[in-house]
Design a protein around this motif. Sequence first.
Motif, mmCIF file in Angstrom:
data_model
loop_
_atom_site.group_PDB
_atom_site.id
_atom_site.type_symbol
_atom_site.label_atom_id
_atom_site.label_comp_id
_atom_site.label_asym_id
_atom_site.label_seq_id
_atom_site.Cartn_x
_atom_site.Cartn_y
_atom_site.Cartn_z
ATOM 1 N N GLY A 1 2.186 2.201 -2.964
ATOM 2 C CA GLY A 1 2.372 2.945 -1.727
ATOM 3 C C GLY A 1 1.326 2.654 -0.672
ATOM 4 N N ALA A 2 0.871 3.732 0.011
ATOM 5 C CA ALA A 2 -0.073 3.597 1.112
ATOM 6 C C ALA A 2 -1.408 3.023 0.643
ATOM 7 C CB ALA A 2 -0.288 4.965 1.778
ATOM 8 N N SER A 3 -1.810 3.334 -0.612
ATOM 9 C CA SER A 3 -3.076 2.809 -1.120
ATOM 10 C C SER A 3 -3.025 1.287 -1.231
ATOM 11 C CB SER A 3 -3.390 3.417 -2.489
ATOM 12 O OG SER A 3 -3.546 4.823 -2.386
ATOM 13 N N LEU A 4 -1.846 0.766 -1.618
ATOM 14 C CA LEU A 4 -1.686 -0.678 -1.712
ATOM 15 C C LEU A 4 -1.667 -1.306 -0.322
ATOM 16 C CD1 LEU A 4 -1.187 -3.251 -3.306
ATOM 17 C CD2 LEU A 4 1.243 -2.688 -3.365
ATOM 18 N N THR A 5 -0.989 -0.645 0.605
ATOM 19 C CA THR A 5 -0.927 -1.157 1.987
ATOM 20 C C THR A 5 -2.321 -1.246 2.596
ATOM 21 O OG1 THR A 5 1.268 -0.190 2.261
ATOM 22 C CG2 THR A 5 0.074 -0.784 4.267
ATOM 23 N N ALA A 6 -3.183 -0.270 2.238
ATOM 24 C CA ALA A 6 -4.533 -0.271 2.785
ATOM 25 C C ALA A 6 -5.355 -1.453 2.261
ATOM 26 C CB ALA A 6 -5.232 1.049 2.425
ATOM 27 N N LEU A 7 -5.021 -1.935 1.077
ATOM 28 C CA LEU A 7 -5.767 -3.066 0.517
ATOM 29 C C LEU A 7 -5.368 -4.390 1.153
ATOM 30 C CD1 LEU A 7 -5.786 -2.237 -3.307
ATOM 31 C CD2 LEU A 7 -7.694 -2.064 -1.710
ATOM 32 N N GLY A 8 -4.111 -4.519 1.570
ATOM 33 C CA GLY A 8 -3.663 -5.786 2.163
ATOM 34 C C GLY A 8 -2.178 -6.002 1.936
ATOM 35 N N THR A 9 -1.747 -7.238 2.105
ATOM 36 C CA THR A 9 -0.338 -7.626 1.992
ATOM 37 C C THR A 9 -0.170 -8.595 0.829
ATOM 38 O OG1 THR A 9 -0.018 -7.402 4.377
ATOM 39 C CG2 THR A 9 1.630 -8.683 3.169
ATOM 40 N N ILE A 10 0.869 -8.346 0.023
ATOM 41 C CA ILE A 10 1.172 -9.266 -1.080
ATOM 42 C C ILE A 10 2.017 -10.414 -0.533
ATOM 43 C CG2 ILE A 10 2.412 -9.546 -3.261
ATOM 44 C CD1 ILE A 10 1.694 -6.669 -3.921
ATOM 45 N N LYS A 11 1.563 -11.644 -0.769
ATOM 46 C CA LYS A 11 2.299 -12.830 -0.339
ATOM 47 C C LYS A 11 2.618 -13.697 -1.551
ATOM 48 C CE LYS A 11 0.406 -13.037 4.358
ATOM 49 N NZ LYS A 11 -0.233 -13.895 5.382
ATOM 50 N N TRP A 12 3.821 -14.322 -1.523
ATOM 51 C CA TRP A 12 4.310 -15.134 -2.631
ATOM 52 C C TRP A 12 4.239 -16.616 -2.267
ATOM 53 C CZ3 TRP A 12 5.795 -12.829 -7.234
ATOM 54 C CH2 TRP A 12 5.939 -11.438 -7.201
ATOM 55 N N TYR A 13 3.814 -17.459 -3.238
ATOM 56 C CA TYR A 13 3.726 -18.900 -3.040
ATOM 57 C C TYR A 13 4.452 -19.614 -4.176
ATOM 58 C CZ TYR A 13 0.096 -17.625 0.296
ATOM 59 O OH TYR A 13 -0.586 -17.082 1.347
#
Length: 413
Positions: free
Chosen positions: A368-380
């Motif tokens: 949730g919001a706690s994850l959003t505060a840490l950053g963005t997950i990007k896939w490679y």
Amino acid sequence: MAVVRGSSQPIDLIDLTDGYSVFMTNDNVTFLGTTNSVNGTQTATAKIMALCGSEQVSCEVGTISTPTGISAVSDGKTPEPTVTITATSALKTSGSFVIPVTIGDITINKVFSYAIAFKGTNGANGTSVTVSSTDITYQTSSSGTTAPTGTWNATIPTIPAGQYLWTKTVVTYSDGKSTTAYSVSRNGTNGSNGTSVTVSSTDITYQTSSSGTTAPTGTWNATIPTIPAGQYLWTKTVVTYSDGKSTTAYSVSRNGTNGSNGTSVTVSSTDITYQTSSSGTTAPTGTWVSSPPVTSAGQYLWTKTVVTYSDGKSTTSYSISRNGSNGAAGADAITMVITSSNGLIFKNAAIATTLTAHVYKGGVEVTGASLTALGTIKWYKDGGATAVATGTTFTIAAGDVENKASYTAQLEG
């Protein structure tokens, strides 16, 4: 520039594909001719069928290049297109052309042969004559240049692969005279004998091998054996037809050293434990505990994540953070784990799964919001530098993976 706060271990998706076979109901025709060309406009047809292993698949016919006087056009129907071959009086010689059959991104070329049964010239006496009868007979031969001397038959015989079908046309005229013409076509080694056949049975067997180029000579099994990492799985498909003949096709796939040969699996449990160490390069050998211990200044906190799957297998990954000697206690370590909703191994490009990135901070999953505060997950994908997707989940569909693909998720912010 974005800071990478956490990165997952790569997850590999593997696609195993059966071999393809293409069959035509007819691969040669003899047109009736005048003294020097085809007599008017004549047509013939050939229906095309494709198999992937033992299953029929849709195929398409590409652009067909033909000589002057003859054309070949597909009706575009699926899964069995029909090619119509049309010859006109502009066609004056026998020959052949290629029919390209496309299955997905694979093209298999089939050869279609044609011949002309030329009509004899009028008698030397110059009088007007008409055709009284036409007698057409057939004979097989190993030669395509010298007419056979055996018995001619009124019906088309079975033509072994690589042999020639000779057609003898005897035209008798009203003045009692006659002319004899020959035409010849070859049954290609990859073709059929010209008669319509259906599939009677399909036998699929398997064998492992250390070679990916030479078919193994051992015992073939009806069930898929266990494939050691780095070994090859050979699949042999024997198709038997209604005329008693059969074809054998092979396909081969490799079990990569990072892959598995099992069925689709899911995550059964995730166990995260901790241990301190004075080394930041070699994992400690002491006792791992379920809660992060107090780390002395200058010491390292090692986090071990053991993911157990439904097939009983497991993977172990480590992350490490250091308690600086001049600073306060370090922030909780951030780790990431990828799970797949439908396993890791698929067959015949039927890939449908959703990858989910789980982010843990200090051993507790962040959402949730706690994850959003840490950053963005990007896939490679496959070590690429450009992200192919963003977000906690990433859906993989048919066509996204060819043989094997490796996906990594990073938390950036």
